[in-house]
Design a protein around this motif. Structure first.
Motif, mmCIF file in Angstrom:
data_model
loop_
_atom_site.group_PDB
_atom_site.id
_atom_site.type_symbol
_atom_site.label_atom_id
_atom_site.label_comp_id
_atom_site.label_asym_id
_atom_site.label_seq_id
_atom_site.Cartn_x
_atom_site.Cartn_y
_atom_site.Cartn_z
ATOM 1 N N UNK A 248 10.453 9.641 25.004
ATOM 2 C CA UNK A 248 9.887 10.296 23.821
ATOM 3 C C UNK A 248 8.726 11.224 24.179
ATOM 4 N N UNK A 249 8.069 10.956 25.309
ATOM 5 C CA UNK A 249 6.941 11.792 25.706
ATOM 6 C C UNK A 249 7.378 13.207 26.061
ATOM 7 N N UNK A 250 8.654 13.393 26.403
ATOM 8 C CA UNK A 250 9.150 14.738 26.702
ATOM 9 C C UNK A 250 9.000 15.655 25.498
ATOM 10 N N UNK A 251 8.986 15.098 24.295
ATOM 11 C CA UNK A 251 8.756 15.874 23.083
ATOM 12 C C UNK A 251 7.299 15.786 22.636
ATOM 13 N N UNK A 252 6.716 14.593 22.677
ATOM 14 C CA UNK A 252 5.372 14.420 22.136
ATOM 15 C C UNK A 252 4.303 15.135 22.958
ATOM 16 N N UNK A 253 4.434 15.147 24.272
ATOM 17 C CA UNK A 253 3.420 15.822 25.084
ATOM 18 C C UNK A 253 3.323 17.321 24.757
ATOM 19 N N UNK A 254 4.437 18.067 24.753
ATOM 20 C CA UNK A 254 4.293 19.492 24.382
ATOM 21 C C UNK A 254 3.929 19.714 22.921
ATOM 22 N N UNK A 255 4.378 18.861 22.010
ATOM 23 C CA UNK A 255 3.998 19.013 20.605
ATOM 24 C C UNK A 255 2.495 18.782 20.428
ATOM 25 N N UNK A 256 1.957 17.796 21.103
ATOM 26 C CA UNK A 256 0.522 17.520 21.047
ATOM 27 C C UNK A 256 -0.273 18.686 21.631
ATOM 28 N N UNK A 257 0.172 19.193 22.781
ATOM 29 C CA UNK A 257 -0.551 20.285 23.435
ATOM 30 C C UNK A 257 -0.535 21.545 22.583
ATOM 31 N N UNK A 258 0.624 21.869 22.028
ATOM 32 C CA UNK A 258 0.730 23.094 21.230
ATOM 33 C C UNK A 258 -0.095 23.004 19.959
ATOM 34 N N UNK A 259 -0.011 21.881 19.257
ATOM 35 C CA UNK A 259 -0.731 21.739 17.983
ATOM 36 C C UNK A 259 -2.227 21.600 18.189
ATOM 37 N N UNK A 313 -3.472 12.655 16.514
ATOM 38 C CA UNK A 313 -4.828 13.137 16.780
ATOM 39 C C UNK A 313 -4.835 14.506 17.474
ATOM 40 N N UNK A 314 -4.019 15.419 16.980
ATOM 41 C CA UNK A 314 -3.986 16.765 17.556
ATOM 42 C C UNK A 314 -5.058 17.660 16.969
ATOM 43 N N UNK A 315 -5.565 17.337 15.780
ATOM 44 C CA UNK A 315 -6.596 18.136 15.138
ATOM 45 C C UNK A 315 -6.090 19.356 14.400
#
Length: 470
Positions: A248-259, A313-315
């Motif tokens: 699942x981190x393959x999606x969550x890591x880039x989504x977190x970074x982008x947002x 917690x992406x802000x």
């Protein structure tokens, strides 16, 4: 009105009138917005990614009991320790006792909003333990004796000149505001702390159930020094940070970074699952995970608002919120500010003092549109308002006023008549020169603003005339 609510209104009025503060805040948020817009096209289908993140978090939160036990079993199997903290006090006590028992004198701490939530640093300092925040933004606000200003960017409210002056005063910098030189000054101060610390404390971005690992994301690598060098590593996290699978981190890591920052992926993403194993050259001798509840279970039991716990917690919701962009993070007086803080803080164990926060919103819906896990934030703000009104004690005058307002709004004729009466009253008051005085029906507005121009006809009348003419 509670004292916390009054303090919020005072600070909001002060910050909204501080044009320098607003300009700094707006410039820094606009920088992130521009980066996010440049990075967003890298996703083949951003909306599909949001939906998939929502589904994964829904699965994790709605089966949290099973996934937490699975996570604990895998950590313990590798020699780690897991502590279940029902309250902030339980978490503080466990960590301070662990530090005292092991003779810890220096702690290096990477970014952790949960550590801020439980007020961990003051508790450690009361035991004579020196704590260094190693995230650059948190290090800056620690030097200023302030809490983090923003979930992702703790020092967003400061200019380079202010940081340079701070480093000159506290760290012996030369007063120059070149970013590389400022970072070098902080690095010199923190490097000694890294090599002398007996304990490293980190936050957690994701708990991974099937591998029993904590995923930590930073842009400075401070988490790696803080977990590889000290003898003890303590990871503190809310129980809601769970994802079911490592994949699942393959999606969550880039989504977190982008947002969060507009990056395609954050610079450093670490996975830690236990203490140093035989044959490994670095890593802690002891690994502890503190799973904090602090009111989250009660929110989990509320099916209507449970998805507030999906937050990563992406802000992003803070950056688009017109209220946050006007009054800033410190005005909220809460660990978590902005829209997500306004719906989360009232549910934590001391949440009743934050009951005013859900009303600090325009309900524009920008937060919901920005959320990468599709939390229905502006509807939850309405839910919170409803729940607070139902649970609270309100003056008879307020209850009567709202009943009267409802009665007026439920009848077209009553609404039209009262509208006419209101316009006539205002014209009379302003004709007598009462504008801005206590006798002005709009004196709360007109004591600081010019009185609005009173129209001769209502919107309903103008609409009817226009359509009859058509």
């Amino acid at each position: 009105m509670s004292s916390a609510a009054k303090e919020f209104l005072r600070n909001a009025a002060k910050k909204s009138a501080d044009l320098t503060h607003r300009q700094t805040l707006r410039r820094n948020i606009d920088h992130y917005d521009a980066a996010i817009e440049r990075a967003r096209p890298r996703f083949l289908d951003w909306q599909a990614g949001r939906q998939r993140c929502h589904e994964i978090k829904w699965e994790a939160i709605n089966h949290l009991d099973r996934y937490l036990v699975e996570f604990e079993e895998r950590v313990r199997a590798r020699g780690g320790h897991v502590f279940w903290a029902e309250t902030a006090e339980d978490a503080r006590r466990y960590i301070t006792d662990l530090a005292v028992r092991n003779g810890v004198r220096t702690v290096v701490k990477s970014k952790s909003m949960v550590a801020e939530e439980i007020h961990l640093t003051p508790a450690l300092e009361e035991k004579g333990i020196q704590v260094f925040d190693t995230d650059l933004g948190e290090f800056i606000v620690q030097l200023r004796n302030e809490p983090p200003y923003h979930i992702v960017t703790p020092a967003m409210h400061l200019t380079r000149a202010q940081i340079a002056a701070l480093f000159k005063e506290k760290l012996g910098g030369d007063g120059g505001d070149d970013p590389q030189k400022l970072v070098a000054v902080a690095r010199r101060a923190l490097r000694e702390a890294f090599f002398s610390a007996e304990m490293g404390i980190t936050g957690v971005n994701f708990l991974v159930a099937d591998s029993g690992m904590v995923a930590i994301t930073t842009n400075e690598g401070n988490d790696r020094l803080g977990t590889a060098l000290p003898r003890i590593h303590v990871a503190i996290t809310g129980i809601e940070k769970m994802v079911p699978r490592l994949a699942d981190l393959a999606l969550f890591w880039p989504m977190l970074a982008n947002s969060g920052t507009g990056q395609s992926v954050t610079c450093y993403n670490s996975l830690i699952g236990g203490p140093r194993a035989p044959g490994e050259l670095d890593g802690p001798e002891e690994f502890h995970v503190v799973l904090l509840d602090n009111g989250r279970s009660e929110l989990l039991a509320d099916a209507e608002q449970r998805d507030v716990l999906h937050c990563i917690r992406c802000g992003a919701c803070l950056n688009v919120c017109p209220v946050f962009r006007t009054i800033g993070g410190h005005t909220y007086g809460a660990t978590y500010s902005g829209p997500i803080g306004s719906v989360l803080m009232p549910h934590l164990l001391d949440g009743e003092k934050f009951d005013h926060l859900p009303f600090a919103s325009s309900l524009c819906g920008a937060c919901t549109d920005a959320c990468p896990v599709k939390i229905d934030l502006h509807h939850h703000l309405l839910h919170e308002r409803r729940n607070i009104v139902r649970a609270g004690e309100h003056p008879w005058s307020e209850r009567t006023a709202f009943k009267l307002w409802r009665w007026v709004m439920m009848g077209a004729g009553r609404f039209a008549f009262l509208g006419w009466m209101g316009r006539a009253t205002l014209r009379l008051a302003y004709g007598l020169g009462l504008e801005g005085s206590p006798l002005d029906p709009l004196h709360l507005w007109t004591k600081v603003h010019r009185a609005p121009r009173i129209p001769k006809k209502s919107f309903r009348a103008l609409w009817k005339e226009q359509h009859e003419a058509d």
